[in-house]
Design a protein around this motif. Sequence first.
Motif, PDB file in Angstrom:
ATOM      1  N   LYS A 217      17.798  -1.067 -33.034  1.00  0.00           N
ATOM      2  CA  LYS A 217      17.742  -1.886 -34.072  1.00  0.00           C
ATOM      3  C   LYS A 217      17.376  -3.235 -33.600  1.00  0.00           C
ATOM      4  CE  LYS A 217      19.094   0.441 -37.902  1.00  0.00           C
ATOM      5  NZ  LYS A 217      19.436   1.873 -37.198  1.00  0.00           N
ATOM      6  N   LEU A 218      17.729  -3.721 -32.320  1.00  0.00           N
ATOM      7  CA  LEU A 218      17.241  -4.665 -31.858  1.00  0.00           C
ATOM      8  C   LEU A 218      15.672  -4.780 -31.548  1.00  0.00           C
ATOM      9  CD1 LEU A 218      19.892  -5.297 -28.935  1.00  0.00           C
ATOM     10  CD2 LEU A 218      19.515  -6.770 -30.809  1.00  0.00           C
ATOM     11  N   GLY A 219      15.440  -3.554 -31.223  1.00  0.00           N
ATOM     12  CA  GLY A 219      13.616  -3.548 -31.183  1.00  0.00           C
ATOM     13  C   GLY A 219      12.954  -3.605 -32.410  1.00  0.00           C
ATOM     14  N   VAL A 220      13.845  -2.907 -33.518  1.00  0.00           N
ATOM     15  CA  VAL A 220      13.092  -3.054 -34.932  1.00  0.00           C
ATOM     16  C   VAL A 220      13.171  -4.764 -35.523  1.00  0.00           C
ATOM     17  CG1 VAL A 220      13.608  -2.369 -37.536  1.00  0.00           C
ATOM     18  CG2 VAL A 220      13.836  -0.590 -35.679  1.00  0.00           C
ATOM     19  N   ILE A 221      14.305  -5.125 -35.245  1.00  0.00           N
ATOM     20  CA  ILE A 221      14.403  -6.666 -35.657  1.00  0.00           C
ATOM     21  C   ILE A 221      13.430  -7.428 -34.757  1.00  0.00           C
ATOM     22  CG2 ILE A 221      15.920  -8.669 -35.480  1.00  0.00           C
ATOM     23  CD1 ILE A 221      18.256  -6.943 -35.716  1.00  0.00           C
ATOM     24  N   ALA A 222      13.033  -6.997 -33.570  1.00  0.00           N
ATOM     25  CA  ALA A 222      12.136  -8.058 -32.822  1.00  0.00           C
ATOM     26  C   ALA A 222      10.588  -7.746 -33.484  1.00  0.00           C
ATOM     27  CB  ALA A 222      11.981  -7.719 -31.529  1.00  0.00           C
ATOM     28  N   ALA A 223      10.279  -6.426 -33.793  1.00  0.00           N
ATOM     29  CA  ALA A 223       9.127  -6.346 -34.443  1.00  0.00           C
ATOM     30  C   ALA A 223       9.010  -6.829 -35.797  1.00  0.00           C
ATOM     31  CB  ALA A 223       9.139  -4.679 -34.294  1.00  0.00           C
ATOM     32  N   GLU A 224      10.344  -6.916 -36.559  1.00  0.00           N
ATOM     33  CA  GLU A 224       9.884  -7.335 -37.854  1.00  0.00           C
ATOM     34  C   GLU A 224       9.952  -9.105 -37.815  1.00  0.00           C
ATOM     35  OE1 GLU A 224      10.403  -6.642 -41.075  1.00  0.00           O
ATOM     36  OE2 GLU A 224       9.701  -4.656 -39.928  1.00  0.00           O
ATOM     37  N   GLN A 225      10.219  -9.622 -36.459  1.00  0.00           N
ATOM     38  CA  GLN A 225       9.848 -10.841 -36.289  1.00  0.00           C
ATOM     39  C   GLN A 225       8.718 -11.415 -35.550  1.00  0.00           C
ATOM     40  OE1 GLN A 225      13.830 -12.121 -34.828  1.00  0.00           O
ATOM     41  NE2 GLN A 225      14.490 -12.588 -36.623  1.00  0.00           N
ATOM     42  N   ASP A 226       7.898 -10.182 -35.342  1.00  0.00           N
ATOM     43  CA  ASP A 226       6.401 -10.309 -34.529  1.00  0.00           C
ATOM     44  C   ASP A 226       6.702 -10.764 -33.244  1.00  0.00           C
ATOM     45  OD1 ASP A 226       5.048  -9.713 -36.846  1.00  0.00           O
ATOM     46  OD2 ASP A 226       5.007 -11.973 -37.723  1.00  0.00           O
ATOM     47  N   LYS A 227       7.926 -10.184 -32.613  1.00  0.00           N
ATOM     48  CA  LYS A 227       8.142 -10.430 -31.152  1.00  0.00           C
ATOM     49  C   LYS A 227       7.731  -9.109 -30.538  1.00  0.00           C
ATOM     50  CE  LYS A 227      11.837 -13.885 -31.900  1.00  0.00           C
ATOM     51  NZ  LYS A 227      13.292 -14.319 -31.695  1.00  0.00           N
ATOM     52  N   ASN A 228       6.454  -8.738 -30.561  1.00  0.00           N
ATOM     53  CA  ASN A 228       6.133  -7.384 -30.200  1.00  0.00           C
ATOM     54  C   ASN A 228       6.521  -7.006 -28.596  1.00  0.00           C
ATOM     55  OD1 ASN A 228       5.003  -7.006 -32.729  1.00  0.00           O
ATOM     56  ND2 ASN A 228       3.172  -7.955 -32.197  1.00  0.00           N
ATOM     57  N   ALA A 229       6.418  -7.914 -27.801  1.00  0.00           N
ATOM     58  CA  ALA A 229       6.641  -7.467 -26.334  1.00  0.00           C
ATOM     59  C   ALA A 229       8.134  -7.246 -26.219  1.00  0.00           C
ATOM     60  CB  ALA A 229       6.581  -8.925 -25.552  1.00  0.00           C
ATOM     61  N   ASP A 230       9.113  -8.086 -26.949  1.00  0.00           N
ATOM     62  CA  ASP A 230      10.576  -7.796 -26.973  1.00  0.00           C
ATOM     63  C   ASP A 230      10.634  -6.327 -27.641  1.00  0.00           C
ATOM     64  OD1 ASP A 230      10.915 -10.078 -25.787  1.00  0.00           O
ATOM     65  OD2 ASP A 230      11.587 -11.233 -27.373  1.00  0.00           O
ATOM     66  N   ALA A 231       9.846  -6.041 -28.644  1.00  0.00           N
ATOM     67  CA  ALA A 231      10.364  -4.915 -29.353  1.00  0.00           C
ATOM     68  C   ALA A 231       9.990  -3.741 -28.688  1.00  0.00           C
ATOM     69  CB  ALA A 231       9.633  -4.849 -30.683  1.00  0.00           C
ATOM     70  N   LYS A 232       8.897  -3.791 -27.708  1.00  0.00           N
ATOM     71  CA  LYS A 232       8.295  -2.702 -26.844  1.00  0.00           C
ATOM     72  C   LYS A 232       9.397  -2.482 -25.703  1.00  0.00           C
ATOM     73  CE  LYS A 232       4.331  -1.546 -23.989  1.00  0.00           C
ATOM     74  NZ  LYS A 232       3.313  -1.614 -23.526  1.00  0.00           N
ATOM     75  N   ALA A 233      10.028  -3.467 -25.008  1.00  0.00           N
ATOM     76  CA  ALA A 233      10.898  -3.442 -24.043  1.00  0.00           C
ATOM     77  C   ALA A 233      12.136  -2.672 -24.800  1.00  0.00           C
ATOM     78  CB  ALA A 233      11.282  -4.845 -23.708  1.00  0.00           C
ATOM     79  N   PHE A 234      12.614  -3.032 -25.716  1.00  0.00           N
ATOM     80  CA  PHE A 234      13.882  -2.392 -26.536  1.00  0.00           C
ATOM     81  C   PHE A 234      13.689  -0.802 -26.687  1.00  0.00           C
ATOM     82  CE2 PHE A 234      15.358  -6.630 -27.790  1.00  0.00           C
ATOM     83  CZ  PHE A 234      16.478  -6.800 -26.953  1.00  0.00           C
ATOM     84  N   PHE A 235      12.309  -0.734 -27.122  1.00  0.00           N
ATOM     85  CA  PHE A 235      12.252   0.656 -27.453  1.00  0.00           C
ATOM     86  C   PHE A 235      11.840   1.611 -26.253  1.00  0.00           C
ATOM     87  CE2 PHE A 235       9.984  -0.750 -31.467  1.00  0.00           C
ATOM     88  CZ  PHE A 235      11.053  -0.950 -32.270  1.00  0.00           C
ATOM     89  N   GLN A 236      11.439   0.932 -25.192  1.00  0.00           N
ATOM     90  CA  GLN A 236      11.360   1.681 -23.790  1.00  0.00           C
ATOM     91  C   GLN A 236      12.650   1.802 -23.350  1.00  0.00           C
ATOM     92  OE1 GLN A 236       8.362  -0.592 -21.870  1.00  0.00           O
ATOM     93  NE2 GLN A 236       6.747   0.621 -22.593  1.00  0.00           N
ATOM     94  N   GLN A 237      13.554   1.000 -23.423  1.00  0.00           N
ATOM     95  CA  GLN A 237      14.845   1.064 -22.895  1.00  0.00           C
ATOM     96  C   GLN A 237      15.417   2.043 -23.621  1.00  0.00           C
ATOM     97  OE1 GLN A 237      17.277  -2.532 -23.065  1.00  0.00           O
ATOM     98  NE2 GLN A 237      18.818  -1.684 -22.064  1.00  0.00           N
ATOM     99  N   VAL A 238      15.272   2.256 -24.679  1.00  0.00           N
ATOM    100  CA  VAL A 238      15.941   3.432 -25.477  1.00  0.00           C
ATOM    101  C   VAL A 238      15.266   4.934 -24.926  1.00  0.00           C
ATOM    102  CG1 VAL A 238      16.377   4.586 -27.754  1.00  0.00           C
ATOM    103  CG2 VAL A 238      16.482   1.987 -27.754  1.00  0.00           C
ATOM    104  N   ILE A 239      14.154   4.733 -24.902  1.00  0.00           N
ATOM    105  CA  ILE A 239      13.594   6.091 -24.047  1.00  0.00           C
ATOM    106  C   ILE A 239      14.142   6.365 -22.897  1.00  0.00           C
ATOM    107  CG2 ILE A 239      11.360   7.323 -23.762  1.00  0.00           C
ATOM    108  CD1 ILE A 239      10.228   5.695 -25.911  1.00  0.00           C
ATOM    109  N   GLU A 240      13.960   5.380 -22.049  1.00  0.00           N
ATOM    110  CA  GLU A 240      14.582   5.576 -20.701  1.00  0.00           C
ATOM    111  C   GLU A 240      16.044   6.015 -20.544  1.00  0.00           C
ATOM    112  OE1 GLU A 240      13.490   2.177 -18.927  1.00  0.00           O
ATOM    113  OE2 GLU A 240      11.167   2.528 -19.021  1.00  0.00           O
ATOM    114  N   GLU A 241      17.039   5.211 -21.301  1.00  0.00           N
ATOM    115  CA  GLU A 241      18.388   5.487 -21.153  1.00  0.00           C
ATOM    116  C   GLU A 241      18.846   6.623 -21.837  1.00  0.00           C
ATOM    117  OE1 GLU A 241      20.405   1.874 -21.609  1.00  0.00           O
ATOM    118  OE2 GLU A 241      19.140   0.594 -20.230  1.00  0.00           O
ATOM    119  N   TYR A 242      18.152   6.897 -22.992  1.00  0.00           N
ATOM    120  CA  TYR A 242      18.692   8.042 -24.006  1.00  0.00           C
ATOM    121  C   TYR A 242      17.784   8.917 -24.427  1.00  0.00           C
ATOM    122  CZ  TYR A 242      22.709   4.576 -24.340  1.00  0.00           C
ATOM    123  OH  TYR A 242      23.516   3.888 -24.070  1.00  0.00           O
TER     124      TYR A 242
END
Length: 257
Positions: A217-242
């Motif tokens: 959800k942190l990634g989705v919120i970042a994407a909604e606010q056009d913070k694409n770099a932050d969104a990508k980092a959160f999504f990658q963290q989800v994939i790596e940790e879970y």
Amino acid sequence: MRTTLLAMMLAVPAASLAQAPVSNLSQSADSLEQRLATIERMMQARQGAQLDMLQQLSALQQDVSELRGITEEHEYRLEQLLQRQRELYQEIDRRFSQLRDQPAPSSPSAMGPVVSSGDAAADSGSGGDEYSANLSENDAYDRAIALVLEDKRYDAAIPAFEQFIEQFPDSSYLPNAHYWLGQLQFAEQAYAKARRHFRTVVEEYTDSNKRADSLLKLGVIAAEQDKNADAKAFFQQVIEEYPDTTEANLAQQRLND
């Protein structure tokens, strides 16, 4: 005399021959001017038709762009509704699974704690089978959860969870309370408040079963606010940790979009 008449007779055709080319040139000039005027009118008409076509094409492109925007917005809202529905179904399924695994109560007086135990364990995030010894804490949490899962009174659920966090700051249910507050405020597009609660789950409750979805959800919120770099980092963290989880699959879909 004859010489004079001959000269006059010869002069008449010569004069006629001299005047003829001037008349023909004048008529040719008029004809050419008319043709040029006709061509000019045709060009003006064609340019006007082309301008009208360009304006119509521009209007159609604008309509298509607006329709595409509306479609994308509807697709996003539908995705959010489906995601929320999946989460609610998963939550209900966990609650009933925990209830089914609980031993049968030996007396009517034990009925209340057993129900609370199942509800709490499903949302506790710690994976334990113990519910809080504080009955008022259990009741307060159960009431807040019921407002979301049963009554669908999301506006009333927000202050209920906020009051629970304030009243029971040491509760084992706190990660879930923060998670549900994040979900509710995310649905209202109160992204700053939602982000704060999701971050609390991610940073302070690393063992919570809500942490993966909070990261997503942190990634989705970042994407909604056009913070694409932050969104990508959160999504990658989800994939790596879970890895191999629903949250990881959703994060990968977001990265692929």
